[in-house]
Enzyme design. Structure first.
Site, PDB file in Angstrom:
ATOM      1  N   TYR A 381       0.825  -1.219   0.000  1.00  0.00           N
ATOM      2  CA  TYR A 381       0.000   0.000   0.000  1.00  0.00           C
ATOM      3  C   TYR A 381       0.856   1.266   0.000  1.00  0.00           C
ATOM      4  O   TYR A 381       0.623   2.196  -0.785  1.00  0.00           O
ATOM      5  CB  TYR A 381      -0.948  -0.057   1.199  1.00  0.00           C
ATOM      6  CG  TYR A 381      -1.199   1.218   1.934  1.00  0.00           C
ATOM      7  CD1 TYR A 381      -1.862   2.294   1.342  1.00  0.00           C
ATOM      8  CD2 TYR A 381      -0.790   1.351   3.268  1.00  0.00           C
ATOM      9  CE1 TYR A 381      -2.092   3.459   2.052  1.00  0.00           C
ATOM     10  CE2 TYR A 381      -1.025   2.511   3.970  1.00  0.00           C
ATOM     11  CZ  TYR A 381      -1.664   3.559   3.363  1.00  0.00           C
ATOM     12  OH  TYR A 381      -1.896   4.713   4.066  1.00  0.00           O
ATOM     13  N   GLY A 384       2.803   1.627  -3.279  1.00  0.00           N
ATOM     14  CA  GLY A 384       1.888   1.985  -4.357  1.00  0.00           C
ATOM     15  C   GLY A 384       1.426   3.420  -4.270  1.00  0.00           C
ATOM     16  O   GLY A 384       1.305   4.123  -5.287  1.00  0.00           O
ATOM     17  N   CYS A 385       1.161   3.903  -3.052  1.00  0.00           N
ATOM     18  CA  CYS A 385       0.734   5.293  -2.885  1.00  0.00           C
ATOM     19  C   CYS A 385       1.854   6.268  -3.229  1.00  0.00           C
ATOM     20  O   CYS A 385       1.604   7.324  -3.817  1.00  0.00           O
ATOM     21  CB  CYS A 385       0.248   5.519  -1.458  1.00  0.00           C
ATOM     22  SG  CYS A 385      -1.383   4.833  -1.120  1.00  0.00           S
ATOM     23  N   ARG A 386       3.080   5.912  -2.871  1.00  0.00           N
ATOM     24  CA  ARG A 386       4.204   6.765  -3.263  1.00  0.00           C
ATOM     25  C   ARG A 386       4.224   6.921  -4.781  1.00  0.00           C
ATOM     26  O   ARG A 386       4.382   8.042  -5.306  1.00  0.00           O
ATOM     27  CB  ARG A 386       5.521   6.159  -2.778  1.00  0.00           C
ATOM     28  CG  ARG A 386       6.737   6.947  -3.229  1.00  0.00           C
ATOM     29  CD  ARG A 386       8.034   6.226  -2.907  1.00  0.00           C
ATOM     30  NE  ARG A 386       9.170   6.887  -3.546  1.00  0.00           N
ATOM     31  CZ  ARG A 386      10.407   6.408  -3.589  1.00  0.00           C
ATOM     32  NH1 ARG A 386      10.671   5.242  -2.999  1.00  0.00           N
ATOM     33  NH2 ARG A 386      11.374   7.071  -4.216  1.00  0.00           N
ATOM     34  N   PHE A 389       1.357   9.287  -5.996  1.00  0.00           N
ATOM     35  CA  PHE A 389       1.606  10.723  -5.846  1.00  0.00           C
ATOM     36  C   PHE A 389       2.646  11.201  -6.853  1.00  0.00           C
ATOM     37  O   PHE A 389       2.517  12.292  -7.416  1.00  0.00           O
ATOM     38  CB  PHE A 389       2.054  11.039  -4.421  1.00  0.00           C
ATOM     39  CG  PHE A 389       0.927  11.060  -3.427  1.00  0.00           C
ATOM     40  CD1 PHE A 389       0.011  12.106  -3.410  1.00  0.00           C
ATOM     41  CD2 PHE A 389       0.767  10.029  -2.523  1.00  0.00           C
ATOM     42  CE1 PHE A 389      -1.044  12.124  -2.502  1.00  0.00           C
ATOM     43  CE2 PHE A 389      -0.278  10.038  -1.609  1.00  0.00           C
ATOM     44  CZ  PHE A 389      -1.189  11.091  -1.598  1.00  0.00           C
TER      45      PHE A 389
END
Length: 420
Positions: A381, A384-386, A389
């Site tokens: 998670y 993936g979020c890095r 953004f």
């Protein structure tokens, strides 16, 4: 065709990834820094029966597929390829394993998702009731305070930091974020601050310690509230700061001088935004300021919630992201005059890089604390979020509003005075 060759065929022979499988086969770029190990034939079942990257995530969380090397770099190389996997690609995968009875049996069986996956159901009209919100928040935040201490670091700030300069550390950036919020709100000694969705009390303690404000924070996470109250007492701030295990809608006090909402709006839901901002407006004194800090999406062209996505199923049940324009419009319609907004998208990518580094440094301890499946969810998670953004799939906006007084005055300086 060997199993490793099947995977290589899906992502292309030129991908800088090595593939190994339990059958002893190897393919891709041999001895690459990035490696995917197919540990069980059931990994294929998840990939065949689950849409896009969700199948890859399920196989990884369940332990049927493993990775070596930096997770962020691996996702950067593979996510787009897996998301673009077509029906024809799935048929190719099936064709590649049809001659292997073991694989054929595994693929024909539709596996249950890993136990870390949340089943919220399809009754969308029940979404964001107090009871369901409490369950969703508990799923994400009541994991383990010890686990969060390892991942977040001493600040225990689980929101986007703001880096004042290139060489700033994660802790310096989190301090700067809280200070930026305090300055935008023009906090002064004796002022009363309400911090909704306060997490482990970082903003509450910062306002009390650095500005002498009387700060109340509320959170739906029992573990967060207990940790925060203990930290407040240990810091000697109990006369100024308080954190309650409470739904923001149940805060009885009013006439606050300032309100901060840092990372809560994502949990509110589009349909509830008018009531949410209306409630905050009603709790604020005339001339008071409200700072909303939340993850946003590029625009409102796509649905605000991806019901079948990895994030919604494993991390933020019922989470909804809106475009920054809609957030500002809803604040405006609730009575706030919008005075400033900024996008901290790159800052959140850096924040997540720091959290990923912290998790990797405490990996064995984290697995022992919360279990390997949950630790894998977090590694996937955050990496993936890095990426999200960095690629501008998602953004982070701070929006500052003011409640005008009876004469229509905002009490704002002619130009922003809170620095960078």
């Amino acid at each position: 065709m060997t199993l490793a060759k099947v995977f290589e065929g899906l992502v292309g022979a030129g991908a800088p990834v090595e593939f190994t499988a339990y059958d002893g086969s190897r393919a891709g770029l041999l001895d690459a820094d990035l490696r995917v190990d197919v540990k069980s034939p059931y990994a294929l079942s998840y990939l065949v029966h689950s849409p896009g990257a969700l199948g890859l995530a399920r196989a990884y969380v369940a332990g049927h597929l493993d990775t070596h090397g930096d997770m962020y770099t691996l996702l950067r190389e593979m996510t787009q390829l897996m998301d673009s996997m077509t029906v024809r690609d799935r048929l190719r995968l099936l064709t590649g394993v049809i001659d292997d009875p073991l694989l054929r049996g595994a693929v024909s069986r539709r596996l249950e998702p890993p136990p870390q996956e949340v089943r919220t159901g399809r009754t969308s009209w029940w979404r964001h009731t107090k009871r369901r919100d409490a369950k969703a928040i508990s799923h994400h935040y009541d994991v383990s305070n010890t686990f969060y201490e390892w991942v977040l670091g001493p600040s225990m700030a689980y929101t986007c930091a703001c880096y004042p300069h290139e060489g700033a550390t994660l802790e310096e950036a989190q301090f700067h974020k809280f200070d930026l919020v305090a300055k935008k709100l023009a906090l002064k000694p004796g002022m009363r601050l309400l911090d909704v969705g306060c997490g482990w009390g970082g903003m509450v303690m910062h306002a009390a310690r650095e500005y002498g404000a009387r700060a109340l924070g509320v959170t739906l996470s029992k573990q967060q509230a207990e940790w925060a109250q203990k930290a407040i007492a240990e810091a000697g701030l109990s006369d100024l700061a308080e954190v309650r295990h409470l739904d923001y809608r149940d805060v009885p006090e009013g006439d606050f001088d300032a309100i901060s909402s840092i990372g809560l709006t994502e949990h509110i839901g589009k349909a509830n935004l008018p009531a949410y901002f209306g409630f905050l407006h009603g709790r604020l004194k005339p001339g008071g300021r409200m700072l909303n800090h939340c993850i946003t999406r590029q625009d409102n062209a796509q649905p605000s919630i991806r019901k079948g996505g990895f994030i919604n199923r494993y991390v933020f049940p019922d989470g909804e992201l809106e475009g920054p324009g809609l957030i500002q419009s809803e604040m405006n319609d609730a009575g706030f005059e919008i005075r400033h907004q900024e996008n901290l998208r790159e800052h959140y990518a850096r924040t997540l890089e720091g959290w990923c580094r912290n998790l990797d440094a405490h990996w064995d301890e984290a697995v022992a604390e919360v279990g390997e499946g949950t630790a894998r969810v977090w590694r996937l998670y955050m990496a993936g979020c890095r990426l999200g953004f960095e690629l501008n799939w998602i953004q982070l906006h701070q929006v500052l509003g003011v409640k005008l007084d009876d004469r229509g005055e905002a009490g704002m300086p002619l130009r922003p005075d809170w620095g960078v």
